[in-house]
Structures are given as structure tokens and as C-alpha cells.
Design an enzyme around this catalytic site. Structure first.
Site, mmCIF file in Angstrom:
data_model
loop_
_atom_site.group_PDB
_atom_site.id
_atom_site.type_symbol
_atom_site.label_atom_id
_atom_site.label_comp_id
_atom_site.label_asym_id
_atom_site.label_seq_id
_atom_site.Cartn_x
_atom_site.Cartn_y
_atom_site.Cartn_z
ATOM 1 N N GLN C 222 0.454 -1.500 0.133
ATOM 2 C CA GLN C 222 -0.166 0.104 -0.162
ATOM 3 C C GLN C 222 1.175 1.260 -0.029
ATOM 4 O O GLN C 222 0.134 2.224 -0.420
ATOM 5 C CB GLN C 222 -0.693 0.176 1.116
ATOM 6 C CG GLN C 222 -1.760 -0.785 1.992
ATOM 7 C CD GLN C 222 -2.493 -1.128 2.785
ATOM 8 O OE1 GLN C 222 -2.559 -2.136 3.061
ATOM 9 N NE2 GLN C 222 -3.152 -0.574 2.912
ATOM 10 N N ARG C 369 -7.863 -0.965 8.965
ATOM 11 C CA ARG C 369 -9.117 -0.598 8.494
ATOM 12 C C ARG C 369 -8.571 0.525 9.861
ATOM 13 O O ARG C 369 -10.374 0.770 10.380
ATOM 14 C CB ARG C 369 -10.087 -0.845 7.796
ATOM 15 C CG ARG C 369 -10.343 -0.180 7.202
ATOM 16 C CD ARG C 369 -11.668 -1.294 6.400
ATOM 17 N NE ARG C 369 -12.291 -0.464 5.202
ATOM 18 C CZ ARG C 369 -13.157 -0.850 4.563
ATOM 19 N NH1 ARG C 369 -13.933 -1.753 4.523
ATOM 20 N NH2 ARG C 369 -13.405 0.111 3.435
ATOM 21 N N CYS C 370 -7.973 0.922 10.789
ATOM 22 C CA CYS C 370 -7.609 1.166 11.966
ATOM 23 C C CYS C 370 -7.391 3.072 12.124
ATOM 24 O O CYS C 370 -7.312 2.691 13.028
ATOM 25 C CB CYS C 370 -7.055 0.613 12.727
ATOM 26 S SG CYS C 370 -5.473 0.958 12.376
ATOM 27 N N GLU C 739 -12.762 4.501 6.604
ATOM 28 C CA GLU C 739 -12.722 3.480 7.986
ATOM 29 C C GLU C 739 -13.505 3.808 9.032
ATOM 30 O O GLU C 739 -13.045 2.850 9.529
ATOM 31 C CB GLU C 739 -11.213 3.665 8.524
ATOM 32 C CG GLU C 739 -9.915 2.635 7.246
ATOM 33 C CD GLU C 739 -8.664 3.361 8.156
ATOM 34 O OE1 GLU C 739 -8.309 4.316 8.587
ATOM 35 O OE2 GLU C 739 -7.738 2.450 7.725
#
Lengths: 187, 252, 794
Positions: C222, C369-370, C739
Site C-alpha cells: 500500500q 482499517r484502523c 475506515e
């Protein structure tokens, strides 16, 4: 493929068995020499260079490897290549017609039924088989049929919509306006 | 097993191309026979089972997931002898048997004698299983299957198969099989016994449910405590039997 | 001339269909495992079956002897090249291949590189490792116990298993607030270990070309530029001779940010063999060894006034990081942005104490996704809020409303030091309550209770910081967290845009073009977007923590504006007027006094190559690096209703309502897709996703049979609503969104179940809220913990 030349792999040890298989893949007869332990998904991806079928797990759960064998959705990671000998296999590459996408492919585009795209080939093939058996499925029937295909990105709601869009299109060719407005924005 | 490298057989025999084994039929006497290559999906869609075999009909849709059901078979599942297998408890409740065919001819193996341990069956090396046979019902076949799976394709935390044959209101035969609450499938014989010769009443349903829970030998693990799994057995047994009473049918 | 319709040309607000889909629906995506290079070899990793053990010896002779095996690597061979250990993104070190001992089950011990992956796996099985088991630690209590084994005995100055102690806020002020409180509400809970588990696993194809001295690595990442920097550091190769290419990525969710041992080993193998080497892990490898998420314990307290006002917040968190501290997060914040908790509430004082420890598990904590631990922050917040409202006997919605920061109170400094700039929290809550039918559900719940049915409703409201981040405070390994965009307009007015972000499904090829369309009036379909190749993309810090729209998206707007400024000069030249007389409308410059006289942006582009003003440099391209002035603050209200079966503990979701404010929405369809994906993760975490360990450190949850992901059958439907409060500092008023639902969603589900079982006295059931845990709470009235180890008994 050419018969002009072919590089040979170094001679395998005597005890490595080899079998010849002939599979009709997306309407085309293709042959290969394989070890009996080779998984069908590996033959499709590495052997036949059809990389649209994906691998996502090692316990037959995720369904990213789903292909249609004689029209039936099968997880190709759990079938040996030799078991597909003499059979018909359709992969995602066989979905589109010569000049246009299959209604299911269009539906996934129209209804944002994919994000990263990794589970999508399997989802679409399972959906195709569903619509052939049940041309007007309810939302529950779609969700039930897709229970063997995992997705991490979409939350499934738009996948259901995509299948319904395709069902409508295959039914009477007319589709009521997709939720996100006229999909035919010029850009 | 092969992919995870738990097993490395030197030779694998693929039976998928053997013709004439994909059937499932109902004989004139009411027995149901399922060929070795009859897929879970065929049973899930079967009008025959929908009309005549509610216990099997209850299990067929919840075995594995829809795509695996296209390939897996009932007979294969029984031979695989996974202690968490769904079909085993269904066949146990129905007193079924498996037909083996080998160099010595055909023989019938009662379901209780098919499994010798987890993932071990009693077929000899020169036999294959060709059919599962459910004996004719002694009356009208009723029943069902309930299991707790946390998501589609999950193995059962616990499951109950109930098969009740009735003449009018009277229970003439009963079988209860338990999934996932012991080292192997459990036949809750005491629980089934209290139902025989009576009609399904709140009292004997409750007694059967308690006896089924007592027959369970669950382990505490990441799926839950032993007590919890017994509770599931109790509740599922009661709910399945309740469904078969007139009140239950009306409520459904 | 009529002005262009922005939506019709695919500008902001257009739900244009995705460019990426054209190849994905045809099965023509190019994911890592689709890449085949001539002469490519395959690498497999041998992993440790034990959680903590000394390695006495490794015998690789049988592996070397197998036909088709080209290379076998062990910790020893790596150590000879100083590559057995590598630095992590959190200033710790991590083993590439184990040398002295293994520290978690699944740790990489050896690699085999062979002609095909089957041979490589065969050869791995032939390697014999002599392990000497050591005592195992599977939770922080074990780590901190007297006499606990020191896991990181490889480090100097590491006498125990504590990684850090960190605090923020005002301890004294908060203590005073608690002393004055009418009531203190307390809750203890564990946010369990979870795993992002995208459907595509991690992998790389390393290709070292001796003839050109160039190393090219295709990698599921990513953040390609971070990888390039890391590889330059670790492998001591010159940065300009390293090219990282992130191809299509089958989902990231934070799993594909860290540098994994497999990448390093594959690179070394390629350098040694001078052939491309592919390593793609299997699902077990992915779940057992790559960056997991969460695993934090909370002791939380709220100081309350009788009328419902929160007077102070105390949070005490304990994070289980596994065997190596390798989190990808801004280096100043040891526990990420945990202190963003309570930002939507007006609270005078707060104190957070945080500790991190080592255990015998895979390394991680920040992933999935934090938003850098904001998932934990907001979950803890809303669980504490729920408990407090219950303790006060106050309605959940009313309690929140009384404590929200008011609309006219911005800018607002939180007690932990964040500066929020805008919000309409009460409106967001009201939209949610209206949509779910709050009052009538409460009535329905009461009626149902009379018949023995357990219904519950759970609310979760929050604002979260997205878009890390400003260079004053944010960096990873010292590199500031800006991002970039480079735009080149060709002579026919078509364009090529490259950014430092990297989409893994978020649709950047579609959405970045929409920003260009908005700024320049060039139809989105005329803008080709590329990301992921460090040789061609400008430097960026990648896509995670929902930072791309806030930072890279802003850079796209800014570079478009630089180009527009030059185009304006060209327009003046073409129109033969001075620049002050030039006006702009979408896609066109015109003469203020004669609106019919104008030139399109395409005509300006052509002129940049063929008719430049005197003294002007030809061409029409530019690059922008954007250092965000602040984080953006999307906010949300998530509400879930459930019914619990009291006999089995099974709970079913009745409805899910989500109200999201992410400012200006570039592509509404894509925004909603992100929200639904996030809500599904939230449901999954609340209901079934779980990685745990037994007392021996065996990982339960290392395959999809044990680690449960929801299918289309269990996943509920979602009802989405919106509020729009543009971000005051972002060039197009947008905020992050990727997110939000994963951050705020889990508490909605857990609060709903806890609401349903409220009568029993249990105040908390740890996630995942499995049926057996609900049943236990109903039977005992006690809280139910899910912390490891999991015990198995006959």
C-alpha cells in the site's frame, strides 16, 4: 502456441509421474502434461495463463478460485487438474462475448459490485450459474447462492444489486435506472 | 487433506467418472438409496426428499457452502468420518447403512459400525462405498436437522438430527443423532426411546431433550463450554420435536 | 456558450462508473501472483510450529539434494550478510529468519527457492529443525508476571517484556475531576486480536538484474515509496537503483503496509541467484505471521455529574504487540491515535496511560482499517459512554446529546490536544434516530420483553482524525507524512496523473480524475491515473489510515491549480488580453467584458506546445507535494438493532442505519461502497472474527475454517444516510471515509447486544460476541472476557 519450437523442462526424475489432460476451456480444447497432484487452479493460471481465476485461501472457504465445470460452480483449488480431463471449464475470461460484456459483468460495473476485484471472477461465475437455474432470484436467494464466495471489500449489498441488474437485463433487456443515476455519464 | 499436506498417498483413485452412481431414489417399499456420487446439491434440490425425507431435507442445505455442495457427496462425507460431519448424525437418526462393494462382493455396513475413530472408517482396503440406504419408514417420516453454525460453511458448534416415524399421532420409531458433541457422532438412544409409543407431548419432548443433552459428551473449547453445547443439544432437540406437534405446525 | 455540467464530465458528485472495473470484470487485473518473469523461481517459507523455542540446529541437506531446488536460506546464511534482522517501522528490530530462537508460532525459519512452488514446499518439509521448547507467554499478564521469560533477549537494555510506557493528557486535573464526581462509571474490556485478511495474500517478485545493477521488486504494498526506502536501508542498495512496483492489489486494509521477512528473503535470493524470485504466501502464513490488528486491553473510567455531564476521562490501555514492535504508525505516538477518543464530546479533562508489551505471537497491532488505533479509541469510547448512560439511568441518545461539542464551538481543542475544526454531531445523531425509528423501537422492545423476547438497540457516535498528517507532528521513521501528485497535460488536452498513493480497491483511477475534472474542466475520462511505480510516481507515503483523499487528493487539487495558473497565462496570450481580464468557468477561460470570446483548457494545452507566450517554458505539467495543515474530522452515527435468542445466545441483526459525514463526496457511489465495506468489517469483528491462542501459544484462527469471515448470507443490509459539512481546510472540502464505519461500527453492534441483555447485570461481553458468550452472560449476569489463552477441556 506453436510447434515451431518448444523448450523442454529438464528430464524429471523417473518417479515423477506425468499425465496428459485435455480440457475444453472457454470453448477451446487445450492439452497439457501435468503431475497428478497439480491443482486445476494452478493448471488454469500457470499452465494456460488464464490468471483471472484467483487463489485466496488454503481450506476451500473463500471461493476466489470458482470456475464452472460443465456449467456447475466448482472451487478449482480443490479439484485436481486430472479430474477435469475431458470436461468443459469456463473461467472469467470466457464470460464476455466477442464484442460485448456478459450482462453479469455489466451489472457488477453498473452497481459498484466490486472494489479490489479479487473475489469478482468467482462471484460472477457463481452468479451466472444461479441466473441460469433461477432467472429471477430474490435477494435472499442471491445471498444464499453466494454463501461460498467471500468478499472483504463490498459488504455484499452491491453484489446483490449487480446480480439483480443482470437478471433484469437478461430477462427483458430493459433495466430500471440504477440507484446511482444514469450510468451513462459521458465521462 | 492433500493440500494441507496432512496426507501424502502414493496413489489416488478418482471415482468421479464411474457411471450410474449419481442417483438418489425411493424404492417402492419406501427405502431411500443414495448413490456414492450423488452430490449434496442434488439432495438440496431434491423434490423426492422434500416430499418424503424431512430429516435429510433439513441437513442438505446446511452442509458446507453452496459451491462445495456441488462436489461433495453424502456417501463420501460418511466415509470421511469427520466427527463434526452433519450427514453422520442424520444417518444415525435414520438407522441407515452403507453398502460396500469390493473383491469379496457386496456387504451392508450399519451406520453405527462404519466409523472406528476420527477420520477412520471400517472399509477394507479393497472396497469402496457405493450407496447409503435409509430403511423404509414405519409410518409417516417426520423430523429435521438443526445446527449452530456461526457462518455458512462453519463446522457445527453442535447439531441435532431428529427422525420420527408416526402412525397418526403415535410415534412408532424414533432416532436422534448428535453432531459435534463428542469424539464421534452420538446416537441419543435413551432420548429417542422415551418418545416411542406415545404421542409427542410437552412432557416427553422435554424429557427427550434432557436425555439428549445428557447423552452428549462435549469438550470445552474456543466454540464454547461443554455446558453450552449441552444446552444447544437440549434446545435443538426440543425445538425440532415441537415443530412436529400440531401446535408447532400451526405456529410454523 | 453554455458552461460544462460538472457532473456530466465526471467531476465532483458524479457517480461515474469505475475505470478499474474494465479490466477486473474481464479477469484481466494484474495482481502479484499473475506476474511471471522469464526464468522466475518460486520461494516457500518454513515456519516454526512452536511459539517459543531455542533453535539447536537446522539440517537443510535433504532439501538441497532435491531436484529443482536452487537455494536454501536460513537465519545463519542471512546473518552472514547482516540480513537476519531488519529494522521495523517503529524503531524496533524484527527477525527475517530466526537465528537464536523462534518467538511465535509461524515465525519464518528457513526459505527454499525452487523451480516450482510444489517442489519448494516439498523441500521445506524435508528440512529438519531441532527445537528446544521454552516457556510461552500468550497475554500481557503473562508478559508482566514475575519470572516471565524475556522474549526479546536479543536486545540490549531489554530486561523484561515492556516495550513502552506512554501517557498524554492531564493526570492531576483529571484526578481532581474524579474526586468531585457524583458518580464514576467504570468498564474493563479487551478488543481482541483480529486480522485484515484481504482475499489476496501478501507476496513479491524480486528481480535483480546484474547487467544493469537494478533491483525491481513487484510487491503487494500500500506504500511503495516506504518500501523503497526500507529496502535501501536494509539491503544497503542505492535508492535510485531500486524500483518498487505495486501492481493491482486484492485488498489491503493495512495488511500490506509492513515490510515482511518474505520480501527481504526473496530480494536476497534474487540477488544471489540473479534470477527473478516469486514469493506468495498461503492463507495460513498470512493469518499466522503478517500484521495483525488490535489486541488491546482497556480499563476505562468516566467521571460524571448527576445531570449527565462528563467531567473527566481516564483510560488505561495495555497493548499486546506480539514478538516484535513493527507497527506502521506515526512515530511520535506509541499507541497510535488512541488519544483521539472522546473528540466529539466536550470534556474538560482527560488522561491516558498506555503500555505496550511483547508476547509470543506474531507482531503487529496497527492494521486493519484502523486509522492508527482509532478503531480501539472509538470502540472504547462508545462502550464507556454506553456503560455511563446505563449507570446514570439515562437514555443513550440523550446522554450523548448532552455531551456533544456544539456546532458553534469550533475550533475545539480536545483534552488530549487534538484540534477539531467542524462538526454537526447532534444533527448526525438525530438523522440516525429518525431513520431507525428510535422511540417506536424502544416501545417495541418493551412489548417484546413481556413475551420473553430480547431486543436491543446500540448507538455509536464519533468523530475521528483522518489524513495523517501535518509535518510538525507526523512522521514514519522520520519521513514526514505528506503526499503528492504529478499532472501532465498532453497537447490534445488529455492528461496523465500520477500520485504517491496506492489504491487497493478504493478506486483512485476513477476518483482522482474527478478532482482534475472539477479543477480544470477536463472530462474525467480524459485523465489517465497511475499509481504504484516508484520510478514514475512522485514520492508519497501510500494509502492506509484513510489518508488518501485528505492528503493525496488535496495534492491532486493543488497540482491542478498550479497548471490552471499557467494555463491562465497562456489563455491571456491567446486572447491577446492581460491576465487580469481573464475569467474562468469550468473548462474555459474567457474575456470578462466579452464572455463569448474564450479558449478552452484543451486549446491552452495545445498552445503550450505550439504557441507559447514569449519567455514561457513550453509544456503544461507540474507536481505538488501537500503537507496537510491538520487532520480532517469526518463524523458518524451508527445504529444497530438486534434480537437475541435467550436460549442459545444467537443474535440476529434487525437493521443497521449509518449516517456519515465525510465532507464533500467526490464519487457518492464509491463513498457508499467504502461505508458498506467498513460496516461489514464492523459486523465481522463484533460477531465472529477472532484470533486467539491456547496456553502453548498455538494460534487458533490461522485459516478460514477457524478465522471466520462473514458471507453474503450473514451480512446484514445497510441503510445509509449523509450529512455534509465540508472540511474547512481541504482544497475541495473533502475528508477521509475509508475506515469510518470499521472504526465506529463495532460499538453499535456490541452496544445493541448488551442493551438486549441489560437485565442480567452483565455490562460487557468481549468481541466477538459469540453465542456461547451471550449465553454465559445471560446465565451468570457476569461480564464475559475473551482474552487468551483459550482453554480446552474434555
Amino acid at each position: 502456441m506453436t510447434s515451431l519450437y518448444e523448450e523442454m523442462a529438464p528430464t524429471p526424475a523417473d518417479e515423477v509421474p506425468v499425465r496428459q489432460v485435455t480440457i475444453t476451456v472457454n470453448g477451446e480444447r487445450r492439452s497439457a502434461r501435468v503431475e497428478p497432484r497439480l491443482l486445476l487452479v494452478h493448471l488454469l493460471r500457470q499452465g494456460f495463463k488464464l490468471t483471472g481465476t484467483h487463489i485466496g485461501c488454503d481450506t476451500t472457504n473463500c471461493g476466489a478460485c470458482t470456475v464452472l465445470v460443465d456449467g456447475t460452480p466448482i472451487k478449482s483449488c480443490t479439484m485436481l487438474a486430472v479430474q477435469a480431463d475431458g470436461h468443459d471449464v469456463m473461467t472469467v475470461e470466457g464470460l464476455a462475448g466477442p464484442s460485448e460484456l456478459h450482462a453479469i459483468q455489466e451489472g457488477f460495473k453498473e452497481e459498484h459490485g466490486l472494489q479490489c476485484g479479487f473475489c469478482t471472477p468467482g462471484m460472477m461465475l457463481t452468479s451466472k450459474a444461479l441466473l441460469e437455474e433461477n432467472p429471477n432470484p430474490t435477494e435472499d436467494e442471491i445471498r444464499w447462492a453466494l454463501g461460498g464466495n467471500l468478499c472483504r471489500c463490498t459488504g455484499y449489498q452491491n453484489i446483490v444489486k449487480a446480480v439483480m441488474w443482470a437478471a433484469e437485463k437478461l430477462g427483458d433487456g430493459a433495466v430500471s435506472t440504477a440507484e446511482y443515476g444514469d450510468g451513462e455519464v459521458t465521462a | 487433506m492433500l493440500k494441507l499436506r496432512f496426507a501424502s498417498p502414493e496413489m489416488l483413485v478418482d471415482i468421479n467418472e464411474i457411471p450410474d452412481l449419481a442417483y438418489h431414489v425411493r424404492d417402492p417399499d419406501g427405502a431411500i438409496r443414495v448413490g456414492a456420487l450423488c452430490r449434496h446439491a442434488d439432495l438440496e434440490r431434491s423434490t423426492l426428499l422434500a416430499q418424503h425425507q424431512p430429516t435429510m431435507m433439513g441437513a442438505a442445505p446446511v452442509v458446507a457452502d453452496p459451491i462445495v455442495r456441488n462436489r461433495g457427496t453424502l456417501v463420501g462425507s460418511l466415509c470421511h468420518a469427520d466427527p463434526q460431519g452433519d450427514w453422520a448424525s442424520v444417518m444415525m437418526a435414520l438407522d441407515a447403512s452403507v453398502i460396500a462393494y469390493g473383491t469379496q462382493g457386496r456387504r451392508s455396513i450399519p451406520i453405527r459400525d462404519l466409523v472406528s475413530g476420527p477420520f477412520q472408517n471400517t472399509l477394507s482396503y479393497d472396497e469402496i462405498a457405493v450407496e447409503a440406504v435409509v430403511p423404509p419408514p414405519q409410518g409417516v417420516a417426520t423430523g429435521g436437522y438443526l445446527k449452530l453454525e456461526r457462518r455458512v460453511g462453519d463446522f457445527a458448534t453442535a447439531g441435532v438430527a431428529v427422525a420420527i416415524d408416526r402412525v397418526g399421532d403415535r410415534v412408532v420409531r424414533a432416532g436422534i443423532g448428535l453432531t459435534g458433541v463428542g469424539g464421534s457422532t452420538i446416537a441419543a438412544d435413551d432420548a429417542a426411546a422415551v418418545l416411542i409409543d406415545g404421542s409427542l407431548s410437552a412432557e416427553n419432548i422435554s424429557e427427550a431433550a434432557e436425555l439428549a443433552a445428557a447423552a452428549a459428551r462435549p469438550h470445552t473449547d474456543h466454540r464454547g463450554s461443554a455446558d453450552y453445547k449441552r444446552q444447544l443439544i437440549r434446545v435443538f432437540t426440543r425445538r425440532l420435536l415441537n415443530r412436529l406437534t400440531t401446535a408447532g405446525e400451526e405456529a410454523a | 456558450m453554455t458552461a460544462l455540467d460538472e457532473v456530466k464530465i465526471g467531476g465532483l458528485g458524479s457517480s461515474r462508473r469505475r475505470v478499474e472495473d474494465n479490466r477486473f470484470v474481464r479477469g484481466k487485473g494484474s495482481y502479484l501472483d499473475d506476474i511471471t518473469l522469464p526464468g522466475m523461481l518460486h520461494m516457500e517459507i518454513l515456519r516454526s510450529p512452536l511459539a517459543h523455542a531455542r533453535i539447536n540446529s537446522i539440517d537443510t541437506s535433504k532439501a538441497w539434494a532435491m531436484p529443482g531446488v536452487r537455494l536454501v536460506l536460513t537465519g545463519e546464511t542471512m546473518a552472514a550478510r547482516n540480513l537476519a534482522w531488519m529494522p521495523t517501522l517503529s524503531y524496533d528490530t524484527q527477525a527475517v529468519l530466526a537465528t537464536d530462537k523462534v518467538r511465535f508460532q509461524g515465525q519464518e525459519v528457513a526459505c527454499v527457492i525452487a523451480d516450482d512452488p510444489y517442489i519448494a514446499k516439498d523441500a521445506c518439509q524435508a528440512i529438519v529443525v531441532d527445537y528446544e521448547p521454552l516457556p510461552v507467554v500468550v497475554n500481557p499478564t503473562g508478559s508482566l508476571a514475575e519470572g516471565a521469560p524475556v522474549i526479546r533477549d536479543d536486545k540490549e537494555n531489554q530486561p523484561d517484556n515492556v516495550i513502552y510506557d506512554w501517557e498524554v493528557g492531564d493526570k492531576d486535573g483529571t484526578d481532581r475531576a474524579f474526586a468531585e464526581a457524583d458518580l464514576v462509571s467504570e468498564i474493563e474490556l479487551h478488543y481482541p486480536r483480529s486480522h485484515p485478511s484481504p482475499i489476496e495474500c501478501c507476496g513479491s517478485v524480486a528481480d535483480f538484474n546484474r547487467a544493469t545493477s537494478k533491483l525491481t521488486v513487484y510487491l503487494t504494498t500500500q506504500a511503495p515509496h516506504i518500501i523503497r526506502a526500507a529496502v535501501a536501508l536494509v539491503a544497503e542498495l542505492p535508492e535510485h537503483m531500486i524500483r518498487i512496483v505495486a501492481p493491482d492489489i486484492g485488498g489491503g486494509f493495512g495488511n500490506k503496509v509492513p515490510v515482511y521477512p518474505g520480501y527481504v528473503a526473496a530480494i536476497l535470493a534474487s540477488i544471489l541467484l540473479e534470477r527473478p524470485v516469486k514469493w506468495i504466501e498461503d492463507r495460513t502464513g498470512n493469518l499466522i505471521s503478517t500484521g495483525f490488528a488490535r489486541d488491546v486491553y482497556l480499563q476505562g473510567q468516566l467521571a460524571l455529574r448527576r445531570d449527565g455531564k462528563i467531567l473527566g476521562v481516564r483510560m488505561n490501555t495495555l497493548a499486546d504487540h506480539g514478538a516484535f514492535f513493527s507497527d506502521a504508525q506515526p512515530s511520535k505516538f506509541k499507541i497510535g491515535l488512541m488519544h483521539s477518543a472522546f473528540a466529539c464530546y466536550d470534556i474538560p479533562t482527560a488522561h491516558l496511560q498506555a503500555r505496550g508489551v511483547y508476547t509470543n505471537k506474531a507482531p503487529g497491532g496497527v492494521a486493519y482499517r484502523c486509522s492508527f488505533r482509532v478503531t480501539e479509541a472509538m470502540f472504547f469510547q462508545e462502550r464507556m459512554v454506553q456503560a455511563a448512560a446505563d449507570d446514570l439511568g439515562m437514555d443513550q441518545a440523550e446522554f450523548r446529546r448532552r455531551n456533544f461539542v456544539r456546532d458553534d464551538d469550533f475550533p475545539h481543542r480536545t483534552p488530549f490536544g487534538f484540534l477539531t475544526d467542524s462538526g454537526q454531531y447532534a444533527k448526525c445523531l438525530d438523522v440516525g434516530l429518525e431513520a431507525i425509528g428510535y422511540q417506536s423501537f424502544l416501545q417495541e422492545k418493551e412489548e417484546a420483553a413481556k413475551r420473553g423476547r430480547l431486543l436491543g438497540i446500540g448507538i455509536s457516535t464519533m468523530t475521528e482524525p483522518l489524513g495523517a498528517g501535518n509535518s510538525r507532528e507526523y512522521d514514519i521513521l522520520g519521513i514526514k507524512m505528506f503526499d503528492s501528485a504529478e499532472l501532465r497535460i498532453h497537447m490534445t488536452g488529455k492528461a496523465l496523473l500520477r500520485t504517491g498513493a496506492k489504491s487497493q480497491g478504493q478506486g483512485h483511477e476513477t476518483t482522482w480524475a474527478q478532482i482534475v475534472a472539477h479543477e480544470l474542466g477536463i472530462p474525467a475520462e480524459d485523465v489517465l491515473v497511475e499509481e504504484g511505480d516508484t520510478d514514475t510516481s512522485p514520492f508519497g507515503m501510500g494509502t492506509y489510515a484513510s489518508r488518501s483523499t485528505p492528503v493525496a487528493g488535496a495534492a491532486v487539487a493543488m497540482v491542478s491549480r498550479k497548471i490552471k495558473a499557467k494555463a491562465r497565462k497562456i489563455a491571456a496570450h491567446l486572447l491577446e488580453i492581460s491576465e487580469e481580464d481573464v475569467e474562468w468557468e469550468l473548462g474555459r477561460f474567457y474575456v470578462r467584458s466579452q464572455p463569448d470570446r474564450g479558449v478552452t483548457i484543451q486549446e491552452c494545452a495545445a498552445a503550450a506546445y505550439s504557441n507559447m507566450p514569449d519567455g514561457m517554458e513550453p509544456g503544461l505539467e507540474n507536481v505538488a507535494y501537500y503537507d496537510p495543515p491538520n487532520l480532517t474530522w469526518p463524523f458518524a452515527c451508527y445504529i444497530a438493532t438486534v434480537e437475541v435468542d435467550p436460549e442459545t445466545g444467537v443474535w440476529d441483526v434487525l437493521r443497521v442505519v449509518a449516517v456519515d459525514d465525510c465532507g464533500v463526496r467526490i464519487n457518492p457511489m464509491i463513498v457508499e461502497g467504502q461505508i458498506m465495506g467498513g460496516l461489514t468489517e464492523a459486523y465481522a469483528m463484533a460477531n465472529m472474527q477472532f484470533i486467539t491462542f491456547d496456553e502453548e501459544g498455538n494460534c487458533i484462527g490461522a485459516n478460514f475454517t477457524d478465522y471466520l469471515l462473514p458471507t453474503s448470507w450473514e451480512t446484514p443490509g445497510f441503510e445509509l444516510h449523509e450529512v455534509v459539512t465540508p472540511c474547512p481546510h481541504h482544497p475541495i472540502g473533502a475528508k477521509g471515509i475509508g475506515e469510518c464505519a470499521a472504526v465506529g461500527g463495532p460499538a453499535a453492534f456490541v452496544n445493541a447486544v448488551m442493551d438486549a441483555v441489560k437485565g442480567t447485570g452483565a455490562r460487557n461481553i468481549d468481541m466477538p460476541v459469540f453465542p456461547d458468550r451471550v449465553y454465559q452472560a445471560l446465565q451468570t449476569g457476569q461480564d464475559v472476557s475473551g482474552a487468551p489463552p483459550v482453554r480446552a477441556e474434555a
